[in-house]
Design a protein around this motif. Structure first.
Motif, PDB file in Angstrom:
ATOM      1  N   LEU A 186       3.424  -7.566  -9.963  1.00 13.62           N
ATOM      2  CA  LEU A 186       2.456  -9.037  -9.229  1.00 13.62           C
ATOM      3  C   LEU A 186       2.656  -9.358  -7.829  1.00 13.62           C
ATOM      4  CD1 LEU A 186       1.478 -12.073  -9.231  1.00 13.62           C
ATOM      5  CD2 LEU A 186       3.587 -13.220  -9.604  1.00 13.62           C
ATOM      6  N   ASN A 187       3.522  -9.041  -7.289  1.00 15.75           N
ATOM      7  CA  ASN A 187       4.014  -8.424  -5.669  1.00 15.75           C
ATOM      8  C   ASN A 187       2.758  -7.609  -4.800  1.00 15.75           C
ATOM      9  OD1 ASN A 187       4.970 -11.152  -5.305  1.00 15.75           O
ATOM     10  ND2 ASN A 187       7.379  -9.751  -5.172  1.00 15.75           N
ATOM     11  N   LEU A 188       3.049  -6.253  -5.756  1.00 13.05           N
ATOM     12  CA  LEU A 188       2.117  -5.264  -5.674  1.00 13.05           C
ATOM     13  C   LEU A 188       1.024  -5.978  -5.496  1.00 13.05           C
ATOM     14  CD1 LEU A 188       3.810  -1.933  -7.441  1.00 13.05           C
ATOM     15  CD2 LEU A 188       3.863  -2.849  -5.243  1.00 13.05           C
ATOM     16  N   ALA A 189       0.169  -6.566  -6.074  1.00 20.25           N
ATOM     17  CA  ALA A 189      -1.311  -6.517  -6.533  1.00 20.25           C
ATOM     18  C   ALA A 189      -1.586  -7.821  -5.574  1.00 20.25           C
ATOM     19  CB  ALA A 189      -2.107  -7.113  -8.015  1.00 20.25           C
ATOM     20  N   ILE A 190      -1.138  -7.978  -4.728  1.00 21.10           N
ATOM     21  CA  ILE A 190      -0.962  -9.337  -3.943  1.00 21.10           C
ATOM     22  C   ILE A 190      -2.202  -9.034  -3.521  1.00 21.10           C
ATOM     23  CG2 ILE A 190      -0.402 -11.574  -2.614  1.00 21.10           C
ATOM     24  CD1 ILE A 190       1.638 -11.894  -4.728  1.00 21.10           C
ATOM     25  N   GLY A 191      -3.516  -9.569  -2.545  1.00 19.42           N
ATOM     26  CA  GLY A 191      -4.248  -9.123  -1.198  1.00 19.42           C
ATOM     27  C   GLY A 191      -4.526  -7.393  -1.867  1.00 19.42           C
ATOM     28  N   ASN A 192      -4.194  -6.973  -2.214  1.00 22.97           N
ATOM     29  CA  ASN A 192      -4.372  -5.714  -2.479  1.00 22.97           C
ATOM     30  C   ASN A 192      -5.392  -4.704  -3.521  1.00 22.97           C
ATOM     31  OD1 ASN A 192      -4.326  -3.023  -2.472  1.00 22.97           O
ATOM     32  ND2 ASN A 192      -2.712  -3.134  -1.287  1.00 22.97           N
ATOM     33  N   ASP A 193      -6.776  -5.081  -3.600  1.00 20.37           N
ATOM     34  CA  ASP A 193      -7.817  -5.023  -4.313  1.00 20.37           C
ATOM     35  C   ASP A 193      -7.408  -3.717  -4.649  1.00 20.37           C
ATOM     36  OD1 ASP A 193      -8.799  -7.678  -3.692  1.00 20.37           O
ATOM     37  OD2 ASP A 193     -10.581  -6.410  -3.202  1.00 20.37           O
ATOM     38  N   ALA A 194      -7.171  -3.075  -4.308  1.00 21.47           N
ATOM     39  CA  ALA A 194      -7.106  -0.773  -4.664  1.00 21.47           C
ATOM     40  C   ALA A 194      -5.486  -0.681  -5.731  1.00 21.47           C
ATOM     41  CB  ALA A 194      -6.522  -0.361  -3.778  1.00 21.47           C
ATOM     42  N   ASN A 195      -4.951  -2.079  -5.461  1.00 18.32           N
ATOM     43  CA  ASN A 195      -3.834  -2.302  -6.565  1.00 18.32           C
ATOM     44  C   ASN A 195      -3.856  -3.027  -7.447  1.00 18.32           C
ATOM     45  OD1 ASN A 195      -2.107  -0.734  -4.636  1.00 18.32           O
ATOM     46  ND2 ASN A 195      -0.375  -2.269  -4.054  1.00 18.32           N
ATOM     47  N   LYS A 196      -4.670  -4.036  -7.273  1.00 17.80           N
ATOM     48  CA  LYS A 196      -5.251  -4.690  -8.639  1.00 17.80           C
ATOM     49  C   LYS A 196      -6.202  -3.545  -9.641  1.00 17.80           C
ATOM     50  CE  LYS A 196      -5.973  -9.377  -6.490  1.00 17.80           C
ATOM     51  NZ  LYS A 196      -5.182  -8.706  -5.164  1.00 17.80           N
ATOM     52  N   THR A 215       0.713  -1.411  -0.103  1.00 13.54           N
ATOM     53  CA  THR A 215       0.279  -0.204  -0.203  1.00 13.54           C
ATOM     54  C   THR A 215       0.850   1.305  -0.331  1.00 13.54           C
ATOM     55  OG1 THR A 215      -1.585  -0.940   1.316  1.00 13.54           O
ATOM     56  CG2 THR A 215      -1.693   1.057   1.541  1.00 13.54           C
ATOM     57  N   THR A 216       1.505   1.270   0.782  1.00 11.55           N
ATOM     58  CA  THR A 216       2.726   1.978   0.864  1.00 11.55           C
ATOM     59  C   THR A 216       3.459   2.550  -0.148  1.00 11.55           C
ATOM     60  OG1 THR A 216       3.127   2.066   3.290  1.00 11.55           O
ATOM     61  CG2 THR A 216       4.810   3.491   1.867  1.00 11.55           C
ATOM     62  N   LEU A 217       3.986   1.772  -1.375  1.00  9.78           N
ATOM     63  CA  LEU A 217       5.013   2.443  -2.333  1.00  9.78           C
ATOM     64  C   LEU A 217       3.652   2.415  -2.938  1.00  9.78           C
ATOM     65  CD1 LEU A 217       6.754  -0.546  -1.877  1.00  9.78           C
ATOM     66  CD2 LEU A 217       7.962   0.798  -2.527  1.00  9.78           C
ATOM     67  N   ALA A 218       2.750   1.851  -3.392  1.00 13.70           N
ATOM     68  CA  ALA A 218       1.661   2.659  -4.524  1.00 13.70           C
ATOM     69  C   ALA A 218       1.058   3.542  -4.485  1.00 13.70           C
ATOM     70  CB  ALA A 218       0.740   1.910  -4.492  1.00 13.70           C
ATOM     71  N   LEU A 219       1.143   4.609  -3.098  1.00 13.74           N
ATOM     72  CA  LEU A 219       0.605   5.431  -2.513  1.00 13.74           C
ATOM     73  C   LEU A 219       2.126   6.354  -2.988  1.00 13.74           C
ATOM     74  CD1 LEU A 219      -0.839   5.040   0.865  1.00 13.74           C
ATOM     75  CD2 LEU A 219      -2.589   5.862  -1.350  1.00 13.74           C
ATOM     76  N   LEU A 220       3.119   6.300  -2.959  1.00 15.69           N
ATOM     77  CA  LEU A 220       4.242   7.510  -3.038  1.00 15.69           C
ATOM     78  C   LEU A 220       4.573   7.042  -4.414  1.00 15.69           C
ATOM     79  CD1 LEU A 220       6.805   5.791  -0.631  1.00 15.69           C
ATOM     80  CD2 LEU A 220       5.569   7.311  -0.237  1.00 15.69           C
ATOM     81  N   GLY A 221       3.633   6.273  -5.727  1.00 14.42           N
ATOM     82  CA  GLY A 221       3.752   6.679  -7.148  1.00 14.42           C
ATOM     83  C   GLY A 221       4.969   5.072  -7.307  1.00 14.42           C
ATOM     84  N   SER A 272     -14.435  -6.672 -10.797  1.00  9.72           N
ATOM     85  CA  SER A 272     -13.959  -5.142 -11.860  1.00  9.72           C
ATOM     86  C   SER A 272     -13.387  -4.990 -13.188  1.00  9.72           C
ATOM     87  CB  SER A 272     -14.110  -3.896 -11.037  1.00  9.72           C
ATOM     88  OG  SER A 272     -13.101  -3.657 -10.313  1.00  9.72           O
ATOM     89  N   ASN A 273     -12.638  -6.449 -12.370  1.00 12.54           N
ATOM     90  CA  ASN A 273     -10.962  -6.248 -13.837  1.00 12.54           C
ATOM     91  C   ASN A 273     -11.916  -8.087 -14.584  1.00 12.54           C
ATOM     92  OD1 ASN A 273      -9.823  -4.730 -12.938  1.00 12.54           O
ATOM     93  ND2 ASN A 273      -8.449  -5.709 -11.287  1.00 12.54           N
TER      94      ASN A 273
END
Length: 480
Positions: free
Chosen positions: A173-183, A142-148, A223-224
């Motif tokens: 792939l690792n950013l999307a695991i267990g994180n619907d917002a990142n997916k 979550t933090t990395l996605a928020l940081l861009g 949604s994907n």
């Protein structure tokens, strides 16, 4: 005389010594208060906290305060000073350990440093660090996605270096695991088309495996599903089932196709591919058959999918064979569900099932199958019995036996259902004979199919033995 003056924070006590004519009685009242009692009064006032009072319009003499009054007042009313003290205690108790706070601060600084790498020329090392950090720490996603971190990784997919592409794929792939917002954010950034472009332009199996893993993770979000299904990913996933040598990539492709088959919008893209034909041809492999049957269960509710299944050669014999897998109850339940839906929707499919020997397999399933499989097998047998019973009733009334049954068995069952005790005895006997003939015909077809598959001559099974086998099998009462 003692006077009590209250301040804003604590109550102060001022004792004025009384005036006496003698010098010996000058401090009698003062000496009656010991140091311990005075200290106790001060402590009681501090514990209860100070209470501020608005000045009254009328001047009134202050009311004397004694320690007992202070204690009783503290018991009935909770002062503001106590609230502040309690709040401080709660904060001190709930405050995190200094080591945890220090660790979180260090982690945040490290994540900021990684994002700076992604936004600079050191993007490959940044992608590797993103993959490492998101694999070990779930909060880092979550933090990395928020940081861009997502846009630089998407840009890295356009590079010509396969090592950088693979690093970016596994980081996403690792950013999307267990994180619907990142997916959702990854798909919104255009990752699906970029990934398909990679596998179409490059025959690298490592890139294909990483793309399949991403499709599996991204397709878990509802949604994907339609976005991935309409992008052309389904033909790639079906093709990858045979083109890959990696067992993990094959399993990921199959799971991704199952996720996509859940959405009704993806039924027609799946039908346009060769997935159903591939599934029916590979249905004998028990290791993957349950996943294949799960996909068919999602598709069988659509008429076009049922037509595609029934048009495959030997489709019903294959499904009947799966019903006989007593050591795979999950496959039995799913195969019986497919047969049940198809039997209730099409008279032609019911006749094809009878020719494939479904009756004997269903009778065995009602005795040895799981509870769910038994219920589904009983419903299919009831539907077949209604067809045979209607033909017999038409024949008994002087009508021809070649009258076709209605297309929808469920509608017929609800419209002409006979009540208990209302049938004629002759009619019941005729229906029992019809059921017996149905089972005999199913067993004969089943035996012929076995002989045909074993490549044995027809004379291998004597006709007398076949008659004996079918008559002994149907002599028992059938649980309809």
């Amino acid at each position: 005389m003692g006077k009590c003056h209250r301040g804003n924070d604590v109550a102060s006590v001022v004792l004025d010594p009384p005036v006496s004519t003698t010098g010996h009685d000058h401090f009698k009242l003062w000496s009656s208060f010991s140091r311990a009692s005075f200290r106790r009064m001060i402590l009681d006032a501090v514990r209860c906290g100070g209470r501020s009072h608005k000045p009254s319009s009328k001047s009134q003499p202050p009311k004397p305060v004694c320690p007992s009054d202070v204690r009783s007042d503290c018991q009935h009313k909770k002062p503001a000073g106590s609230d502040r003290l309690s709040e401080l205690l709660r904060l001190s108790e709930s405050s995190e350990n200094e080591e945890d706070v220090r660790h979180k601060v260090q982690m945040l600084e490290e994540l900021k440093r990684v994002v700076k790498w992604l936004q600079s020329s050191n993007v490959l090392e940044g992608a590797k660090e993103v993959r490492r950090l998101t694999k070990e720490v779930s909060d880092a996603r979550t933090t990395l996605a928020l940081l861009g971190a997502i846009p630089p990784l998407m840009a890295l997919l356009d590079s010509q270096d396969s090592i950088s592409q693979i690093a970016a794929l596994y980081a996403l792939l690792n950013l999307a695991i267990g994180n619907d917002a990142n997916k959702a954010a990854i798909v919104k950034a255009g990752a699906i088309h970029k990934m398909l472009k990679l596998v179409n332009e490059s025959p690298n199996p490592d890139i294909a495996e990483a793309v399949v893993a991403n499709f599996l993770g991204l397709s878990a979000l509802d949604s994907n599903k339609p976005i991935i299904g309409s992008s052309g990913a389904i033909p790639f996933l079906v093709k990858n089932l045979d083109n890959t040598n990696s067992c993990q990539a094959r399993q990921d492709s199959l799971r991704a196709l199952y996720n996509l088959s859940i959405s009704p919008l993806n039924v027609f893209p799946i039908l346009e591919s060769d997935l159903i034909v591939y599934i029916m041809n590979k249905l004998g492999d028990m290791d993957v058959s349950e996943r294949f049957l799960s996909i068919l269960c999602n598709l069988v509710s659509v008429a076009e999918a049922r037509k595609a299944i029934s048009s495959v050669p030997d489709a019903f014999p294959l499904l009947v064979d799966v019903v006989s897998w007593t050591d795979a109850p999950g496959c039995q339940e799913k195969a019986s569900y497919i047969l049940m839906v198809m039997a209730h929707k099409s008279y032609g499919d019911r006749q094809a099932m009878i020719e494939a020997g479904v009756a004997s397999a269903l009778l065995e399933l009602t005795l040895l199958g799981s509870t769910l499989a038994q219920k589904r097998a009983s419903r299919i047998l009831e539907c077949l019995r209604v067809d045979k019973g209607k033909q017999v009733s038409d024949n008994y009334g002087g009508m021809s036996t070649t009258i076709s049954a209605p297309q929808d068995c469920t509608t017929y069952c609800s419209s002409v259902e006979l009540k208990d005790g209302m049938e004629d005895d002759d009619m019941m006997s005729e229906e029992k004979k019809a059921v017996k003939q149905l089972v005999q015909q199913s067993l004969q077809n089943n035996m012929k199919r076995i002989v045909k598959r074993a490549n044995l001559p027809h004379e291998f099974v004597p006709s007398d033995h076949l008659k004996t086998f079918t008559s002994s099998s149907t002599s028992k009462s059938v649980p309809f």
